[in-house]
Design a protein around this motif. Sequence first.
Motif, PDB file in Angstrom:
ATOM      1  N   GLU A 247     -33.288 -13.266 -16.129  1.00 32.45           N
ATOM      2  CA  GLU A 247     -32.964 -14.455 -15.339  1.00 32.45           C
ATOM      3  C   GLU A 247     -33.868 -15.625 -15.719  1.00 32.45           C
ATOM      4  O   GLU A 247     -33.418 -16.765 -15.826  1.00 32.45           O
ATOM      5  CB  GLU A 247     -33.100 -14.188 -13.837  1.00 32.45           C
ATOM      6  N   LYS A 248     -35.143 -15.337 -15.933  1.00 29.14           N
ATOM      7  CA  LYS A 248     -36.078 -16.409 -16.268  1.00 29.14           C
ATOM      8  C   LYS A 248     -35.727 -17.038 -17.620  1.00 29.14           C
ATOM      9  O   LYS A 248     -35.794 -18.262 -17.784  1.00 29.14           O
ATOM     10  CB  LYS A 248     -37.503 -15.870 -16.309  1.00 29.14           C
ATOM     11  N   ILE A 249     -35.331 -16.206 -18.581  1.00 30.89           N
ATOM     12  CA  ILE A 249     -34.930 -16.731 -19.893  1.00 30.89           C
ATOM     13  C   ILE A 249     -33.682 -17.605 -19.755  1.00 30.89           C
ATOM     14  O   ILE A 249     -33.600 -18.691 -20.341  1.00 30.89           O
ATOM     15  CB  ILE A 249     -34.682 -15.575 -20.887  1.00 30.89           C
ATOM     16  N   VAL A 250     -32.687 -17.137 -18.967  1.00 32.52           N
ATOM     17  CA  VAL A 250     -31.467 -17.921 -18.758  1.00 32.52           C
ATOM     18  C   VAL A 250     -31.807 -19.246 -18.077  1.00 32.52           C
ATOM     19  O   VAL A 250     -31.344 -20.322 -18.502  1.00 32.52           O
ATOM     20  CB  VAL A 250     -30.454 -17.124 -17.904  1.00 32.52           C
ATOM     21  N   LEU A 251     -32.617 -19.191 -17.019  1.00 31.90           N
ATOM     22  CA  LEU A 251     -32.981 -20.393 -16.276  1.00 31.90           C
ATOM     23  C   LEU A 251     -33.671 -21.410 -17.173  1.00 31.90           C
ATOM     24  O   LEU A 251     -33.260 -22.578 -17.252  1.00 31.90           O
ATOM     25  CB  LEU A 251     -33.899 -20.024 -15.102  1.00 31.90           C
ATOM     26  N   VAL A 252     -34.714 -20.973 -17.869  1.00 31.97           N
ATOM     27  CA  VAL A 252     -35.507 -21.909 -18.665  1.00 31.97           C
ATOM     28  C   VAL A 252     -34.738 -22.366 -19.901  1.00 31.97           C
ATOM     29  O   VAL A 252     -34.888 -23.512 -20.342  1.00 31.97           O
ATOM     30  CB  VAL A 252     -36.865 -21.285 -19.035  1.00 31.97           C
ATOM     31  N   SER A 253     -33.901 -21.519 -20.480  1.00 37.42           N
ATOM     32  CA  SER A 253     -33.097 -21.933 -21.639  1.00 37.42           C
ATOM     33  C   SER A 253     -32.121 -23.037 -21.234  1.00 37.42           C
ATOM     34  O   SER A 253     -31.965 -24.031 -21.952  1.00 37.42           O
ATOM     35  CB  SER A 253     -32.343 -20.740 -22.228  1.00 37.42           C
ATOM     36  N   LEU A 254     -31.449 -22.868 -20.088  1.00 36.74           N
ATOM     37  CA  LEU A 254     -30.535 -23.909 -19.614  1.00 36.74           C
ATOM     38  C   LEU A 254     -31.274 -25.208 -19.316  1.00 36.74           C
ATOM     39  O   LEU A 254     -30.832 -26.300 -19.698  1.00 36.74           O
ATOM     40  CB  LEU A 254     -29.791 -23.435 -18.365  1.00 36.74           C
ATOM     41  N   LEU A 348     -43.833 -21.188 -10.568  1.00 31.67           N
ATOM     42  CA  LEU A 348     -43.246 -20.992  -9.239  1.00 31.67           C
ATOM     43  C   LEU A 348     -42.304 -19.788  -9.227  1.00 31.67           C
ATOM     44  O   LEU A 348     -42.256 -19.027  -8.253  1.00 31.67           O
ATOM     45  CB  LEU A 348     -42.492 -22.249  -8.810  1.00 31.67           C
ATOM     46  N   TYR A 349     -41.541 -19.597 -10.303  1.00 33.25           N
ATOM     47  CA  TYR A 349     -40.641 -18.442 -10.377  1.00 33.25           C
ATOM     48  C   TYR A 349     -41.433 -17.147 -10.262  1.00 33.25           C
ATOM     49  O   TYR A 349     -41.077 -16.255  -9.482  1.00 33.25           O
ATOM     50  CB  TYR A 349     -39.842 -18.451 -11.684  1.00 33.25           C
TER      51      TYR A 349
END
Length: 378
Positions: A247-254, A348-349
Motif C-alpha cells: 500500500e505504501k508503494i502504491v500511495l507514494v508512487s501515485l 505519518l503512514y
Amino acid sequence: MVATSDMLIFWAVVMARFFIPLSIPKYPLPGIIASLLLDAVDQTIFQLFTDLPLEGYQGYDKALDIYYLAITYLSTMRNWSNHFAFEVNRFLFYYRLVGVALFELTNLRSLLLIFPNTFEYFFIFYEAVRMKWDPRVLTKDKLIIIAATIWIFVKLPQEYWIHIAKMDTTDWIRANPSNVFILIGWTAVMIGMAWWLLRDLPPMRSGFSIAAHHATFRFDSLRAARVKDNYTSKRFFDDFIHHELIEKIVLVSLLSIIFAQILPEVRANDVQIAFGVSILIIINTELSQWLVRRGTQWRSIVKEFIVMSIVNLILVLLFDFLLARYEGSIDLLNTLFFVLLLTLNVTLYDRYRRVHLWSHAAITEFEESKKGIEIKNN
C-alpha cells in the motif's frame, strides 16, 4: 525586482498551506475546513495584496492540494474507530488519486468527473458525526448510502461545474443574482438528506468532541507484545513483503507521478519515478522495521521525520547520480520540495498504521469478548 512585502506574504501563505494540514490528525474537522478555505483563497490573497506572477505557483498549488488530502487520509488510520467507514474512505481516496494521476498524464478533464473527490466530503461528514456521536453507530448500509449521496448529488455536479462547464460560482451569481436562491435551495436539500440519514441515531452527547481520540501505541507495553503475536501485526513487523509495504508503494508512487507532472522541470519519466520511489520506500520501510526489531522507539514524530528526511536526501542524491547515466535528470530545488512532502507522508503512514493495527485489534478483541459474554448469558 520582487518586493520584500510580496515575498513575505507569499511565504506566509505557503507555510500556512504546509502546516495547517498537520492539524488534521489532532483536530480533524477544523483542520480540513481551514485547509479547504486556505486552498480557496490563497490565489485571491496573492492577487489582492501582491504583484507576483502566479503562473509558477499553479504546480505547487496542486501539489499542496494532494499533500493535504494525503494527510487527511492518513489521519483516518490514527483516529477512525468505525472500520467499515475507514475501508470506504480508503477506497474513495485511492479512487480519486488514480483519477488525478490519469488526468495529469492525459490532461483529459472528463477524468476528474469520472473520479470525483467524494473522499473529502465523506471525511467531513464522518467527523461532523463524531463530534456528537460515537461513529460506530453508523451502520454499513448507512455509510454506503452516505457515500453514494455525496458522490451523486454533491461531487458529480461540482466536478462538472468546475472541470467540464468551467463555470465560476461568483460570476454565475453576479450575472443573475437570483441564482443565489438556487444555491440556497440545493444546500437546504443536502441538509435535509443529512438529517434524514441521521434521524434514527441514538441521542447526541453533550458538548462537542473537536479533538480526535485515538489509541496510544507503545512498543514496550504488554499489549503491544500481545498484538505483535497476531498474524496481521506480525506481517507488519517481520515480513519483507506485506500488505502495508505494498500500500505504501502504491500511495507514494501515485503521489510521485502526480507531483512530477505538476512541478516544473522534472525530467524523469513515470517509470523511472515509480521505480525510484519504490526503492526508496522499501529501504525506508526495512530500515524502520530493523530499528523496531532492535528496540528503537521513535518517541517524537519530529525526530523520526528529520532522520528519515536525511536518509531520503542521501538516497535521492544517489538516484540523481545514477539517473544521469540513463539520460534522465531532476531539478534539485523541486526534488527537495518533492522529497519533503513524500517523507512527511511516509513518516505519518508508518506511525499511524501502527496505531490503526493496534486499535483495530483492540476493538476486535472487545467485540469478540462481548459476544462471548452475551452467548454465555443466553
